[in-house]
Design an enzyme around this catalytic site. Structure first.
Site, mmCIF file in Angstrom:
data_model
loop_
_atom_site.group_PDB
_atom_site.id
_atom_site.type_symbol
_atom_site.label_atom_id
_atom_site.label_comp_id
_atom_site.label_asym_id
_atom_site.label_seq_id
_atom_site.Cartn_x
_atom_site.Cartn_y
_atom_site.Cartn_z
ATOM 1 N N HIS A 214 0.474 -1.346 0.406
ATOM 2 C CA HIS A 214 0.015 -0.286 -0.178
ATOM 3 C C HIS A 214 1.112 1.300 0.420
ATOM 4 O O HIS A 214 0.345 2.706 -0.009
ATOM 5 C CB HIS A 214 -1.168 0.191 1.649
ATOM 6 C CG HIS A 214 -0.450 0.576 2.748
ATOM 7 N ND1 HIS A 214 -0.407 1.458 3.165
ATOM 8 C CD2 HIS A 214 0.158 -0.057 3.492
ATOM 9 C CE1 HIS A 214 0.063 1.639 4.681
ATOM 10 N NE2 HIS A 214 0.372 0.696 4.769
ATOM 11 N N THR B 247 -3.798 -19.866 2.378
ATOM 12 C CA THR B 247 -4.947 -19.496 1.180
ATOM 13 C C THR B 247 -4.179 -18.013 0.453
ATOM 14 O O THR B 247 -4.357 -17.748 1.445
ATOM 15 C CB THR B 247 -6.101 -19.794 1.189
ATOM 16 O OG1 THR B 247 -6.612 -21.078 0.900
ATOM 17 C CG2 THR B 247 -6.428 -19.184 -0.501
ATOM 18 N N CYS C 291 0.841 15.363 19.948
ATOM 19 C CA CYS C 291 -0.291 15.323 20.405
ATOM 20 C C CYS C 291 -1.656 14.584 20.159
ATOM 21 O O CYS C 291 -2.787 14.525 19.554
ATOM 22 C CB CYS C 291 -1.514 16.520 20.362
ATOM 23 S SG CYS C 291 -0.921 17.704 22.009
#
Ligand code: FES
Lengths: 388, 283
Positions: free
Chosen positions: A203, A239, A325
């Site tokens: 990704h 798989t 933060c």
């Protein structure tokens, strides 16, 4: 909200339309199991092998050296745990750096705290660079594995992996690199660089989430992390994630195609952003030197990163921050702290990371908005001395 | 991304009462840039002793800005006696709630208010002085502050104390003590973050070996790090598992010296010498 300006590509990237198109038939028509005996599954098997070859080509490796994983973290974990446990029992020293991604860093802490390994986390200097002599000195009789990332996700700083791999090889120590941020961005030739293990993630190169690959040099002994069936040559059971694998293969081909032109274009955009921000925002500084062409990490003094991100978000601009933060922890980025950047600047750090889809307009949008945001927050800040 | 209420976002986007009052009657300052949030609150009283003008400046995240803005809105028109009664919960409620991890922002607001009132009444410098014993060295949080946060907010876990006071959010070394304070106040066993009990293989070291190893680790791993910032460290004594060190150079004045000891020096010694070591600063 205006159009999304996406400059958070070190976190994740858009799935390339070509990748979606390549995957599509495997979500509908070609659902066969590659392990099946029938030709419906066999056809899928051939496409999986084709994808494996495409991923191997990214690293000038052979298809047999590629294990498909669920992503970068899995690859890092398997590379480290799967090799260390096969080493002789006196090899219980693991060397890594202080700026690794948590997928390596936390494995190191786990090995130290729960498995009794000796852990060395090498420091970096204020540019983010490693001291190679120190690295060499830290190798001892009991050193089993060295793991150093190829480029840092927060700062983009590139480590000299060729040299580090050579040092490890000369000392007979296994070497792993987390190449999640460089795979598909820089040319990598593992025929020339003696890396034993390398992990990457889909990704970050315009493939979907949930797929990645681990390169394991031929002859390197490694245990699976997931036991079960014989998939992936017995090195990873389960798989296959066929659509993901097909997507990763296509993404690897796209990345390899015109890599150098793309990186030149992205670098020019990044440099324009960098120059523009430093010129228009006083008291700002760039973190890290010798960086990946797509990454810019800037600190804006006297103001806090989450506030900056929230304001950028109002203009549809996505970036990220090393501020405590924004992360939900109370400690600001350990990576920036490792560079010795003062707390004050770490709290106000923003990372812009570009991709092949970044446009001139995206850069314009940031350059247009950022000075106003910085001014507005500094108006509020008690640390900015204003003339009365 | 945080799930902020519309009201938090409204106050973040349009903070009310930002600014500086030159001839303020009371000024309170809390936090620091090193800690990641800071707030300066100023007020001016009218003839009846009501808050006529109130302004703030802050360095912090979205909820810190919103909390400060909300506080100033709540303060306007109040007498100091009324103002004093405001709690951090009131600030959070005014905003329709804050994420649990951000409750310390509301506590910061209340503290700044107290410091400003102190400053008005006693002419103190308007900064919160650490009173009582410091429990969390990383963030300089005192026992008193922890106790108060527990009582006023009905806290029952260490994580909650961290969310409200930041104590325990750094190296984590003070978590046991926070658990004890919780236990004392709540009168029953606190839920502590579960930590797997692991027995690490321990090296048996003689005293001399231990001291040598400590010295080596300091020379090799610690000193070069400190030197980068113009600091240095010296081994003063080793008493059982207590390593007594003295900071030198710029480390002495550094406000985060304790932080350095706990997050750099101690972990190093623990990992290279023995898990049982604790580092203390020579007085
Ligand atoms: S977190 Fe409290 S002492 Fe470090």
């Amino acid at each position: 909200m205006s159009r999304t300006v996406y400059l958070d590509n070190n976190a994740t990237t858009m799935i390339a339309p070509e990748v979606v198109a390549a995957m599509q038939p495997y979500l509908t028509d070609f659902y066969g199991n590659p392990s099946s005996m029938h030709s419906f599954g066999g056809g899928v098997r051939r496409q999986v092998d084709q994808a494996r070859a495409s991923v191997a080509a990214l690293f000038n490796a052979t298809p047999e050296e590629i294990i498909f994983t669920a992503g970068g973290s899995e690859g890092d974990n398997q590379a480290i745990l799967g090799t260390l446990e096969l080493l002789p029992s006196n090899k219980r020293h693991f060397i890594t750096t202080r700026v690794e991604h948590p997928a390596v860093r936390e494995v190191g802490h786990y090995l130290r705290d729960q498995r009794g390994y000796r852990l060395t986390e090498l420091p970096v200097d204020s540019d983010g660079a490693l001291d190679l002599e120190q690295l060499e000195r830290s190798i001892a009789e009991d050193t089993g594995l060295i793991s150093v990332m190829w480029a840092n996700n927060e700062t983009g700083v590139i480590f000299p992996i060729e040299k580090i791999a050579a040092i490890a090889k000369a000392r007979g120590v296994l070497f792993h690199t987390d190449a999640v941020q460089v795979a598909g961005k820089l040319p990598i030739d593992l025929k020339k660089i003696p890396v034993d293990l390398l992990s990457m993630s889909g990704h970050k190169i315009h493939a979907p989430k949930g797929i990645g690959a681990l390169y394991v040099r031929e002859g390197t002994k490694i245990n699976p992390l997931i036991h079960g069936g014989h998939q992936e040559n017995g090195k990873r059971a389960g798989t296959e994630n066929v659509p993901g694998i097909i997507g990763l293969g296509r993404a690897a081909e796209l990345a390899l195609d015109g890599m150098s032109e793309e990186s030149g274009r992205v670098r020019a955009l990044r440099d324009r952003l960098e120059k523009g921000l430093l010129a228009s925002c006083t008291d700002s500084r760039v973190n890290g030197r010798n960086r990946l062409h797509n990454t810019l990490n800037v600190s804006f003094e006297f103001i806090e990163g989450e506030s900056i991100l929230l304001m950028l978000d109002e203009y549809g601009i996505c970036a990220s921050s090393g501020s405590a933060c924004a992360s939900g922890s109370l400690e600001p980025s350990y990576v920036l702290r490792a560079l010795g950047i003062p707390f004050t600047a770490v709290h106000g750090s923003i990372r812009f990371s570009l991709s092949r889809y970044t446009t001139d307009e995206d850069i314009d949008a940031v350059l247009e908005r950022m000075p106003g945001i910085v001014d507005r927050l500094r108006e509020i800040s008690p640390f900015v001395q204003k003339e009365a | 991304m945080w799930d902020y209420t519309d009201k938090v976002m409204d106050h973040f986007r349009h903070p009310r009462n930002v600014g500086f009052i030159k001839d303020a009657d009371g000024v309170g300052e809390v936090g620091s840039m090193a800690c990641g949030d800071a707030l300066r609150l100023m007020f001016k009283l009218d003839e009846q002793g009501r808050i006529e003008d109130v302004k703030f400046q802050t360095f912090g995240c979205g909820s810190a800005i919103a909390s400060a803005s909300a506080l100033t809105e709540m303060l306007r028109g109040k007498t100091l006696e009324e103002a004093e009664k405001l709690t951090n919960q009131d600030i959070a409620e005014f905003l329709g709630g804050l994420p649990e991890q951000k409750m310390h922002c509301s506590v910061l607001g209340r503290e700044a208010l107290e410091a400003a009132i102190e400053n008005y009444r006693n002419g103190t410098i308007g900064q919160v002085q650490l009173e009582g014993r410091v429990v969390c060295i990383c963030f300089g949080v005192t026992e008193e502050k922890i106790e108060r946060a527990i009582r006023e907010n009905g806290l029952s876990t260490v994580d909650q104390v961290t969310n409200y006071t930041k104590a325990g959010g750094g190296c984590g070394g003070c978590k046991d003590e926070i658990a004890q304070i919780l236990e004392r106040i709540n009168g029953h066993l606190a839920v502590k973050e579960s930590q797997p009990e692991v027995s690490k293989p321990k090296r048996k070291l003689t005293n001399i070996q231990k001291i040598q190893l400590i010295q080596e680790t300091i020379d090799r791993e610690i000193r070069p790090e400190l030197k980068k910032d113009g600091g240095d460290v010296e081994l003063v004594d080793v008493d059982g598992d207590k390593v007594i060190l003295s900071l030198r150079g710029s480390c002495v004045e550094c406000r985060v010296a304790q932080f350095t000891l706990k997050t750099l020096v101690e972990p190093k010694l623990k990992s290279f010498v023995s898990e049982d070591l604790v580092v203390v600063e020579a007085k």
